[in-house]
Write a protein that holds these residues in place. Structure first.
Motif, PDB file in Angstrom:
ATOM      1  N   GLN A 103       1.293  -7.430 -12.329  1.00  0.00           N
ATOM      2  CA  GLN A 103       2.656  -7.155 -11.893  1.00  0.00           C
ATOM      3  C   GLN A 103       2.794  -5.775 -11.261  1.00  0.00           C
ATOM      4  O   GLN A 103       3.653  -5.564 -10.406  1.00  0.00           O
ATOM      5  CB  GLN A 103       3.610  -7.292 -13.077  1.00  0.00           C
ATOM      6  N   ASN A 104       1.969  -4.810 -11.692  1.00  0.00           N
ATOM      7  CA  ASN A 104       2.050  -3.450 -11.153  1.00  0.00           C
ATOM      8  C   ASN A 104       0.967  -3.259 -10.106  1.00  0.00           C
ATOM      9  O   ASN A 104       0.064  -2.441 -10.246  1.00  0.00           O
ATOM     10  CB  ASN A 104       1.905  -2.432 -12.280  1.00  0.00           C
ATOM     11  N   ARG A 105       1.070  -4.027  -9.030  1.00  0.00           N
ATOM     12  CA  ARG A 105       0.055  -4.040  -7.978  1.00  0.00           C
ATOM     13  C   ARG A 105      -0.009  -2.675  -7.284  1.00  0.00           C
ATOM     14  O   ARG A 105       1.023  -2.134  -6.856  1.00  0.00           O
ATOM     15  CB  ARG A 105       0.386  -5.129  -6.968  1.00  0.00           C
ATOM     16  N   PRO A 106      -1.203  -2.092  -7.150  1.00  0.00           N
ATOM     17  CA  PRO A 106      -1.300  -0.791  -6.482  1.00  0.00           C
ATOM     18  C   PRO A 106      -1.171  -0.914  -4.962  1.00  0.00           C
ATOM     19  O   PRO A 106      -1.427  -1.973  -4.372  1.00  0.00           O
ATOM     20  CB  PRO A 106      -2.707  -0.320  -6.857  1.00  0.00           C
ATOM     21  N   VAL A 107      -0.789   0.186  -4.339  1.00  0.00           N
ATOM     22  CA  VAL A 107      -0.878   0.316  -2.888  1.00  0.00           C
ATOM     23  C   VAL A 107      -2.343   0.529  -2.538  1.00  0.00           C
ATOM     24  O   VAL A 107      -3.030   1.334  -3.169  1.00  0.00           O
ATOM     25  CB  VAL A 107      -0.031   1.497  -2.401  1.00  0.00           C
ATOM     26  N   LEU A 108      -2.823  -0.196  -1.533  1.00  0.00           N
ATOM     27  CA  LEU A 108      -4.225  -0.100  -1.127  1.00  0.00           C
ATOM     28  C   LEU A 108      -4.332   0.594   0.230  1.00  0.00           C
ATOM     29  O   LEU A 108      -3.665   0.197   1.187  1.00  0.00           O
ATOM     30  CB  LEU A 108      -4.833  -1.500  -0.999  1.00  0.00           C
ATOM     31  N   LEU A 109      -5.194   1.609   0.301  1.00  0.00           N
ATOM     32  CA  LEU A 109      -5.420   2.326   1.552  1.00  0.00           C
ATOM     33  C   LEU A 109      -6.880   2.199   1.958  1.00  0.00           C
ATOM     34  O   LEU A 109      -7.784   2.487   1.171  1.00  0.00           O
ATOM     35  CB  LEU A 109      -5.050   3.798   1.401  1.00  0.00           C
ATOM     36  N   ASP A 110      -7.119   1.778   3.187  1.00  0.00           N
ATOM     37  CA  ASP A 110      -8.456   1.629   3.758  1.00  0.00           C
ATOM     38  C   ASP A 110      -8.723   2.863   4.616  1.00  0.00           C
ATOM     39  O   ASP A 110      -8.059   3.088   5.629  1.00  0.00           O
ATOM     40  CB  ASP A 110      -8.497   0.345   4.592  1.00  0.00           C
ATOM     41  N   ILE A 111      -9.719   3.679   4.220  1.00  0.00           N
ATOM     42  CA  ILE A 111      -9.980   4.954   4.899  1.00  0.00           C
ATOM     43  C   ILE A 111     -11.386   4.940   5.500  1.00  0.00           C
ATOM     44  O   ILE A 111     -12.166   5.894   5.322  1.00  0.00           O
ATOM     45  CB  ILE A 111      -9.857   6.144   3.921  1.00  0.00           C
ATOM     46  N   ARG A 112     -11.748   3.884   6.173  1.00  0.00           N
ATOM     47  CA  ARG A 112     -13.115   3.848   6.704  1.00  0.00           C
ATOM     48  C   ARG A 112     -13.281   4.844   7.850  1.00  0.00           C
ATOM     49  O   ARG A 112     -12.482   4.886   8.785  1.00  0.00           O
ATOM     50  CB  ARG A 112     -13.463   2.419   7.128  1.00  0.00           C
ATOM     51  N   ALA A 114     -11.626  -6.196  11.449  1.00  0.00           N
ATOM     52  CA  ALA A 114     -12.642  -7.233  11.262  1.00  0.00           C
ATOM     53  C   ALA A 114     -12.640  -7.790   9.845  1.00  0.00           C
ATOM     54  O   ALA A 114     -13.176  -8.873   9.604  1.00  0.00           O
ATOM     55  CB  ALA A 114     -14.021  -6.665  11.592  1.00  0.00           C
ATOM     56  N   GLY A 115     -12.024  -7.066   8.914  1.00  0.00           N
ATOM     57  CA  GLY A 115     -11.952  -7.565   7.544  1.00  0.00           C
ATOM     58  C   GLY A 115     -11.687  -6.453   6.555  1.00  0.00           C
ATOM     59  O   GLY A 115     -12.388  -5.437   6.560  1.00  0.00           O
ATOM     60  N   HIS A 116     -10.664  -6.616   5.730  1.00  0.00           N
ATOM     61  CA  HIS A 116     -10.303  -5.611   4.739  1.00  0.00           C
ATOM     62  C   HIS A 116      -9.774  -6.300   3.490  1.00  0.00           C
ATOM     63  O   HIS A 116      -9.454  -7.498   3.503  1.00  0.00           O
ATOM     64  CB  HIS A 116      -9.265  -4.634   5.295  1.00  0.00           C
ATOM     65  N   ILE A 117      -9.693  -5.566   2.402  1.00  0.00           N
ATOM     66  CA  ILE A 117      -9.156  -6.123   1.166  1.00  0.00           C
ATOM     67  C   ILE A 117      -7.698  -6.525   1.417  1.00  0.00           C
ATOM     68  O   ILE A 117      -6.942  -5.745   2.015  1.00  0.00           O
ATOM     69  CB  ILE A 117      -9.264  -5.110   0.022  1.00  0.00           C
ATOM     70  N   PRO A 118      -7.298  -7.712   0.996  1.00  0.00           N
ATOM     71  CA  PRO A 118      -5.930  -8.180   1.282  1.00  0.00           C
ATOM     72  C   PRO A 118      -4.865  -7.175   0.847  1.00  0.00           C
ATOM     73  O   PRO A 118      -4.891  -6.661  -0.270  1.00  0.00           O
ATOM     74  CB  PRO A 118      -5.841  -9.472   0.475  1.00  0.00           C
ATOM     75  N   GLY A 119      -3.970  -6.879   1.784  1.00  0.00           N
ATOM     76  CA  GLY A 119      -2.877  -5.963   1.522  1.00  0.00           C
ATOM     77  C   GLY A 119      -3.160  -4.521   1.840  1.00  0.00           C
ATOM     78  O   GLY A 119      -2.248  -3.685   1.820  1.00  0.00           O
ATOM     79  N   PRO A 149     -18.269  -2.322   0.033  1.00  0.00           N
ATOM     80  CA  PRO A 149     -19.430  -3.139  -0.332  1.00  0.00           C
ATOM     81  C   PRO A 149     -19.419  -3.611  -1.784  1.00  0.00           C
ATOM     82  O   PRO A 149     -20.074  -4.605  -2.118  1.00  0.00           O
ATOM     83  CB  PRO A 149     -20.613  -2.206  -0.060  1.00  0.00           C
ATOM     84  N   ALA A 150     -18.688  -2.905  -2.653  1.00  0.00           N
ATOM     85  CA  ALA A 150     -18.621  -3.313  -4.055  1.00  0.00           C
ATOM     86  C   ALA A 150     -17.630  -4.446  -4.286  1.00  0.00           C
ATOM     87  O   ALA A 150     -17.643  -5.086  -5.341  1.00  0.00           O
ATOM     88  CB  ALA A 150     -18.235  -2.117  -4.923  1.00  0.00           C
ATOM     89  N   TRP A 151     -16.777  -4.693  -3.323  1.00  0.00           N
ATOM     90  CA  TRP A 151     -15.740  -5.719  -3.440  1.00  0.00           C
ATOM     91  C   TRP A 151     -16.341  -7.095  -3.157  1.00  0.00           C
ATOM     92  O   TRP A 151     -16.924  -7.314  -2.094  1.00  0.00           O
ATOM     93  CB  TRP A 151     -14.613  -5.422  -2.455  1.00  0.00           C
ATOM     94  N   GLU A 202      -9.235 -10.111   4.494  1.00  0.00           N
ATOM     95  CA  GLU A 202      -8.306 -10.641   5.488  1.00  0.00           C
ATOM     96  C   GLU A 202      -8.417  -9.810   6.764  1.00  0.00           C
ATOM     97  O   GLU A 202      -8.910  -8.678   6.736  1.00  0.00           O
ATOM     98  CB  GLU A 202      -6.871 -10.643   4.962  1.00  0.00           C
ATOM     99  N   THR A 203      -7.973 -10.376   7.854  1.00  0.00           N
ATOM    100  CA  THR A 203      -8.057  -9.677   9.139  1.00  0.00           C
ATOM    101  C   THR A 203      -6.694  -9.291   9.693  1.00  0.00           C
ATOM    102  O   THR A 203      -6.626  -8.473  10.610  1.00  0.00           O
ATOM    103  CB  THR A 203      -8.779 -10.550  10.180  1.00  0.00           C
TER     104      THR A 203
END
Length: 283
Positions: free
Chosen positions: A17-26, A48-53, A130-132, A137-138
């Protein structure tokens, strides 16, 4: 609070229920490229592909000011950083998880900036993307505007004079590769070597072959051997305040608070009046 999170823990949090905000910093450090090889494009990697959200954040544009007298990655303008974080959906009372392509440096830069500006709950995905082992999702995420208002000063920050002083009064760690510390090679900055009194502590020695952090007790032993014992004031620098943030993160995993010299060697070495030490010893 833990500074890192495993992929399995993240999957559980995303389903809760307490879903975190996800930031992709590649991001990747720009050095000499093979002829014809294009520079790394983090936004394209995200598409090309990232963790959903997850929301993409540009390190060079949103986590730093333009290069200049303050180094290659000076602190970002605080107001602009806050606006970028709110656009990404960051709010003060919602946890944040940041990740990158696996090296951990860029994610640690975002982690450090959010901690420095007062966010109370930020973690780095240990091992990065790589650990995920979950779905990707794209489509680009479109988060609701966050409410995060940065309040700088929550964790330690050093300038050049503070770093020089700490190298004598406490422990100043140089997170770059050993050959750059010793002054044997310098592929990026004006001159090789290190801040006098600094101790060599390459960031890569904080992680295993898969890019995940060593156990906390191993990290604590490593830093204790470098002089970072209980009660000692500790600071870190690198080339431009990116891999150094990763070392501050490793120190946090070990339970040792540390300040970051953001300007780092790119700022220090740009001023010919500042002293430079070479060789394997701090001096």
């Amino acid at each position: 609070m833990n500074a890192i999170i495993s992929a399995s823990e993240l999957a559980s949090d995303l389903a809760g229920q307490n879903r975190p905000v996800l930031l992709d910093i590649r991001w990747q450090l720009s050095t000499a490229k093979a002829a014809g090889e294009p520079p790394f494009d983090g936004r394209a990697a995200y598409a090309a592909g990232h963790i959903p959200g997850a929301v993409f954040v540009d390190l060079d544009r949103e986590l730093a000011s333009p290069p200049g007298a303050g180094g290659r990655h000076p602190l970002p303008d605080v107001a602009e950083f806050g606006a970028a974080m709110r656009r990404a959906g960051v709010s003060a009372r919602v946890p944040v998880v940041v990740y990158d392509g696996g090296q951990g440096w860029a994610a640690a830069r975002a982690w450090w900036l959010l901690r420095w500006t007062g966010h109370p709950d930020v973690r780095v995905l240990d091992g990065g993307l790589p650990a995920w082992d979950g779905p990707l999702e794209t489509s680009a995420a479109t988060p609701a505007e966050g409410d995060f208002e940065p309040a700088p000063g929550a964790v330690g920050l050093l300038d050049a004079d503070g770093a020089a002083a700490l190298a004598r009064s406490g422990v100043l760690l140089d997170a770059r590769a050993g050959e750059r510390y010793r002054g044997e090679v310098e592929p990026i900055d004006r001159v090789g070597g290190h801040i006098p009194g600094a101790r060599s502590a390459p960031t890569n020695d904080n992680v295993a072959a898969d890019g995940r952090f060593l156990p906390a007790e191993d990290l604590h032993a490593r830093f204790k051997a470098l002089g970072a014992s209980d009660g000692t004031e500790v600071g870190v620098y690198c080339g431009s305040g990116v891999s150094g943030a990763h070392e501050v993160l490793a120190l946090a995993v070990a339970g040792i608070p540390a300040a970051l010299y953001v300007g780092s060697w790119s700022e220090w070495s740009s001023d010919p009046s500042r002293p430079v030490a070479v060789g394997p010893d701090p001096q």
